[in-house]
Design an enzyme around this catalytic site. Structure first.
Site, PDB file in Angstrom:
ATOM      1  N   TYR A  49       0.685  -1.186  -0.055  1.00 42.98           N
ATOM      2  CA  TYR A  49      -0.025   0.077   0.172  1.00 42.98           C
ATOM      3  C   TYR A  49       0.961   1.259   0.119  1.00 42.98           C
ATOM      4  O   TYR A  49       0.922   2.249  -0.870  1.00 42.98           O
ATOM      5  CB  TYR A  49      -0.886   0.094   1.240  1.00 42.98           C
ATOM      6  N   ALA A 104      -1.149   9.152   4.510  1.00 42.56           N
ATOM      7  CA  ALA A 104      -2.233   8.482   5.389  1.00 42.56           C
ATOM      8  C   ALA A 104      -1.657   7.248   6.376  1.00 42.56           C
ATOM      9  O   ALA A 104      -1.016   6.838   6.051  1.00 42.56           O
ATOM     10  CB  ALA A 104      -3.253   8.042   4.542  1.00 42.56           C
ATOM     11  N   SER A 131      -1.561  14.444   7.772  1.00 38.23           N
ATOM     12  CA  SER A 131      -2.941  14.427   6.809  1.00 38.23           C
ATOM     13  C   SER A 131      -4.073  14.080   7.225  1.00 38.23           C
ATOM     14  O   SER A 131      -4.542  13.970   8.506  1.00 38.23           O
ATOM     15  CB  SER A 131      -2.402  12.846   6.052  1.00 38.23           C
ATOM     16  N   TYR A 153      -8.247  17.525   2.487  1.00 37.83           N
ATOM     17  CA  TYR A 153      -9.228  16.970   1.224  1.00 37.83           C
ATOM     18  C   TYR A 153     -10.404  17.700   1.660  1.00 37.83           C
ATOM     19  O   TYR A 153     -11.008  17.573   2.874  1.00 37.83           O
ATOM     20  CB  TYR A 153      -9.352  15.280   1.463  1.00 37.83           C
ATOM     21  N   THR A 179      -4.798  19.735  -0.918  1.00 28.90           N
ATOM     22  CA  THR A 179      -4.544  18.651  -1.978  1.00 28.90           C
ATOM     23  C   THR A 179      -5.273  18.906  -3.227  1.00 28.90           C
ATOM     24  O   THR A 179      -6.506  18.880  -3.063  1.00 28.90           O
ATOM     25  CB  THR A 179      -4.461  17.359  -1.666  1.00 28.90           C
ATOM     26  N   LYS A 246      -1.335  22.070  -3.105  1.00 30.75           N
ATOM     27  CA  LYS A 246      -0.331  20.912  -3.292  1.00 30.75           C
ATOM     28  C   LYS A 246      -0.691  20.173  -4.596  1.00 30.75           C
ATOM     29  O   LYS A 246      -2.219  20.046  -4.759  1.00 30.75           O
ATOM     30  CB  LYS A 246      -0.243  19.996  -2.202  1.00 30.75           C
ATOM     31  N   HIS A 270       1.878  13.536  -6.154  1.00 33.22           N
ATOM     32  CA  HIS A 270       1.279  12.923  -5.316  1.00 33.22           C
ATOM     33  C   HIS A 270       1.966  11.588  -5.136  1.00 33.22           C
ATOM     34  O   HIS A 270       1.572  10.495  -4.919  1.00 33.22           O
ATOM     35  CB  HIS A 270      -0.131  12.349  -5.807  1.00 33.22           C
ATOM     36  N   GLY A 303      10.130  11.564  -5.078  1.00 34.02           N
ATOM     37  CA  GLY A 303      11.118  10.921  -5.331  1.00 34.02           C
ATOM     38  C   GLY A 303      12.500  11.500  -4.802  1.00 34.02           C
ATOM     39  O   GLY A 303      13.951  11.079  -4.819  1.00 34.02           O
TER      40      GLY A 303
END
Length: 381
Positions: A49, A104, A131, A153, A179, A246, A270, A303
């Site tokens: 996940y 999350a 989050s 969110y 976001t 974001k 993301h 990254g």
């Protein structure tokens, strides 16, 4: 982290860039090492996940390599006896221009969940972003945190978002991070859906008290795909806090957000978990920085795996960098201590690299230090 390595890191973070060079000589301290340890500790479905990306995972695979698609042009004969990684972001002083990206459900990685992540981040002098989909009550995490922001969110039931934002502001959040790239959650083939199954108690830890009787939870709590830039002003009004957006990968979109009242933007795809084949954040950053033109802070994530990556981001014009998955691996492997060790090491690597490019402080990092190079294909085993 090995005790000797930890001592090296502590000295490096006090401003002496010489000692950080020994970090690369110590086994078991790199991002890949932490990830491999986390893989052995986490249930397979949890590791999958966290590690997975959307679609064919093209964007996920390119993220880290994109930072390597730059080469450095160091300055010479500069006084770098001491190097400062200190930064100031929206009025907050930080020991390093690095924070923890919103992610999350940290309880899947460690029993102390976001409390441990926040505490470790504070110990290292970084910024923590909590989050909306966290594992603990907002107030419990805030009690363990240093400087922190709250990621938002906007849910289909706007009153739920309002309640969480008001609680975050009351608990001491210094900004909101909206976001903007998730009108729908990206499908992830590796885990057979969009997110890992969770108990209602876990998923609703912050929402349950705000739900109506007999709620249709999915209908109320999913992201609202109808929102536009008007929501920036609404969030400012509700919270009294600056709002950053974001998920920005284009210069014109960054300007559009700022014109609507955003206090800054985060260049991000993301973590490769939304639109597959989206441009790597490393390659989108310069365009966004140029379009913003100093009007507001520009952050970046995606990254970033080392202090050298952070240096490239700062030289391209980012004001700060957010780390994602490496923090989860550090959390799984070592709790709050693991998170602090990771951020201390990134700071030490950044300090050492700054000395080698001739920059005694963050302000001395600029675009003249970097040139683009091709993204190299992944090495064959």
């Amino acid at each position: 982290m090995h005790a000797a390595t930890a001592a090296v890191v502590r000295r490096a973070t006090e401003g002496d860039p010489r000692v950080a060079q020994t970090l690369t000589e110590r086994p078991g301290t790199g991002t890949a090492d932490r990830e491999e340890l986390a893989r052995t500790l986490l249930p397979p479905e949890v590791y999958a996940y966290y590690a997975s990306g959307s679609g064919a995972e093209t964007t996920l695979a390119e993220a880290a390599r994109a930072w390597s698609a730059f080469r450095l042009r160091p300055r010479t004969l500069r006084d770098v006896r001491t190097v400062s990684t200190a930064a100031r972001l929206l009025g907050t002083d930080l020991a390093l221009p690095v924070g923890v990206a919103p992610m999350a459900f940290h309880a899947l990685a460690h029993p102390e969940a976001e409390r441990a992540t926040a505490a470790g981040t504070d110990r290292a002098g970084g910024l923590f972003v909590l989050s909306t989909r966290c594992s603990l009550r907002i107030e419990d995490v805030a009690a363990a945190a240093g400087p922190w922001w709250f990621q938002v969110y906007v849910m289909r039931d706007r009153s739920l978002t309002r309640a969480l934002v008001e609680r975050a502001a009351a608990a001491g959040a210094r900004a909101l991070l909206l976001t903007g790239d998730t009108p729908y959650v990206g499908a992830k083939r590796a885990v057979g859906g969009v997110r890992i199954p969770l108990s209602a108690e876990h998923f609703l830890v912050n929402l349950a008290e705000h739900l109506p009787a007999d709620p249709d939870v999915p209908a109320l709590t999913e992201q609202d795909p109808s929102i536009d830039t008007d929501v920036i002003a609404w969030l400012q009004e509700v919270s009294g806090l600056p709002v950053l957006v974001k998920g920005v990968l284009r210069g014109d979109e960054a300007v559009r957000c700022l014109d609507a009242g955003a206090a800054g933007v985060v260049v991000s795809n993301h973590g490769g978990r939304q639109l597959d084949r989206a441009v790597p954040a490393a390659l989108a950053l310069a365009e966004v920085v140029d379009a913003v033109g100093g009007r507001a802070p520009v952050l970046v994530d995606g990254g970033v795996r080392s202090g050298l990556d952070v240096l490239v981001a700062l030289a391209l014009g980012a004001d700060a960098v957010l780390l994602g998955r490496p923090v989860l691996w550090a959390l799984a492997a070592g709790g709050a201590d693991g998170v602090a060790d990771l951020l201390d090491q990134v700071r030490a690597e950044l300090s050492h690299a700054m000395a080698l490019v001739g920059s005694p402080d963050v302000a001395a990092l600029d675009r003249s230090l970097v040139v683009p190079a091709p993204i190299l294909p992944e090495a064959s085993p």
